[in-house]
Design an enzyme around this catalytic site. Structure first.
Site, PDB file in Angstrom:
ATOM      1  N   ASP A 247       0.867  -1.183   0.000  1.00 54.43           N
ATOM      2  CA  ASP A 247       0.000   0.000   0.000  1.00 54.43           C
ATOM      3  C   ASP A 247       0.903   1.232   0.000  1.00 54.43           C
ATOM      4  OD1 ASP A 247      -3.233   0.420   1.179  1.00 54.43           O
ATOM      5  OD2 ASP A 247      -1.897   2.145   0.966  1.00 54.43           O
TER       6      ASP A 247
ATOM      7  N   TYR B 183     -14.292   6.686 -13.201  1.00 54.84           N
ATOM      8  CA  TYR B 183     -13.998   5.671 -12.184  1.00 54.84           C
ATOM      9  C   TYR B 183     -14.572   4.316 -12.614  1.00 54.84           C
ATOM     10  CZ  TYR B 183     -14.583   2.916  -7.942  1.00 54.84           C
ATOM     11  OH  TYR B 183     -14.603   1.892  -7.036  1.00 54.84           O
TER      12      TYR B 183
ATOM     13  N   GLY C 171     -24.106  12.837 -11.164  1.00 48.24           N
ATOM     14  CA  GLY C 171     -23.726  11.450 -11.435  1.00 48.24           C
ATOM     15  C   GLY C 171     -24.361  10.408 -10.533  1.00 48.24           C
TER      16      GLY C 171
END
Ligand code: UFG
Length: 340
Positions: free
Chosen positions: A43, A152, A295
């Protein structure tokens, strides 16, 4: 197409990318509980928290670093990957599409290419309901048209398609898990949701309860729903996490590559969620009616029948009250999140 070898699901060396994030840390916790696997978490800590990684080996690093990826795959003999490292904010993706395509696709390709170089055969991919776009029917099953309405969702859908091509060329086994609204926190009390900035409904309402925000804004009250607010399918993060374990076991036992929805199949409106938080915290909370957020589809509810039937997934924390209660327990315990 190269044939895929069947692995024993008993023990695997597993790389979890993005394992210090909200869903990733719960995946690592559930993997650790099995006591079966060797786990390495990678990460870059842009959004994740090192404290959220409850065990295994933690490496701070990025998917841009192909040399590091080679080292990890070689030294840990990685056989399977759970890939959650990504940017995941719908609004930001509309403003900065390049960021999303670069991180979620270009950097993701580095990971897939490292898997090919090191003969790692299985990947479980963190995908999203955003691959479907505006629903044409509800509940949404996996065969619903895929028409993402933002970068996305598009980046996640492209990555699913790339994995299918890598399967054809290199025998990569892949399962995509399309999350609906991840919520709640581990019952262990050790980990929970800590996004900065926070954009998600349940933690925002809990921050109001903690006195950290003045009110919650309801984004739109004129949707074509019974109370005019958006309806979503909230699914407990530990239930989500367990689906990753089932997917890994399935791939390792030779199951075919596929995609599964993860939701509870029941929708709750924004007002119903706020009401539930008020019930759990025991008092009413200030709220203001605002305009729609760009959206946002009116209704997103999953059919998760496929993963229930094929992999035996059974959500344990399916009622909204339990989901909100676990989130509240975490927020009370760590009002300022990790590291404070
Ligand atoms: N909402 C509010 N006020 C807030 C925050 C949210 O009214 O302050 C509303 C939103 O408009 C939406 C609902 O609460 O109707 C849930 O919003 P979240 O931001 O918590 O979650 P989303 O449904 O927007 O996002 C989820 C996942 C994304 C995924 C998306 C697919 O978190 O990763 O569903 O549409 F892309």
């Amino acid at each position: 197409m190269p044939t895929r070898q069947k692995w024993s699901a008993e023990h695997m060396n597993i790389l979890v990318t993005g394992g210090a994030g909200y869903v990733g840390s719960h995946v690592v916790e559930e993997l650790l509980k099995t006591g079966k696997h060797q786990i390495v978490t990678l990460d870059n800590l842009q959004k994740g928290h090192p404290e959220a990684v409850l065990g295994g080996e933690f490496i701070k690093g990025d998917l841009t670093d192909t040399k590091l990826l080679d080292e990890i795959f070689r030294e840990h003999a990685i056989e399977a990957v759970v890939h959650l490292a990504a940017d995941s904010l719908v609004g930001e993706s509309v403003e900065h599409p390049g960021k999303y395509f670069h991180n979620n696709l270009v950097n993701g390709l580095n990971l897939l290419n490292a898997m090919v170089r090191h003969d790692a055969k299985y990947i479980v991919f963190s995908s999203t309901a955003a691959v479907y776009g505006e629903p044409v029917r509800t509940p949404i099953d996996e065969d619903h048209p895929h028409v993402p309405t933002n970068p996305y969702g598009e980046s996640k859908l492209f990555f699913e398609k790339i994995m299918a091509r890598y399967e054809h060329a290199y025998g990569l086994g892949h399962i995509s898990l399309r999350y609906f609204n991840a919520a709640g926190a581990s019952q262990s009390g050790a980990i929970g949701e800590d996004h900065r900035p926070e954009t998600h409904l349940i933690p925002i309402v809990l921050e109001v309860a903690l006195g950290q925000r003045e009110h919650v804004a309801i984004f739109g009250t004129d949707y074509d729903t019974p109370d005019g607010t958006c309806i979503r399918d909230y699914v407990h993060v530990t239930d989500l996490a367990n689906a990753h374990l089932l997917a890994l076991d399935a791939l390792a036992s030779g199951a075919p590559s596929t995609a599964y929805n993860l939701g509870n199949g029941e929708g709750f409106s924004v007002r119903e969620v706020i009401d539930m938080v008020e019930q759990v915290v025991g008092r009413s909370l200030p709220q203001v009616e605002g305009t729609r957020r760009a959206g946002d589809p009116a209704v997103l509810v999953a059919s998760s029948r496929r993963i229930m039937e094929e992999l035996g997934w059974q959500p344990r924390y399916h009622d909204l009250k339990t989901i909100v209660q676990t989130a509240w327990d975490w927020h009370k315990r760590r009002p300022h999140g990790f590291g404070e």
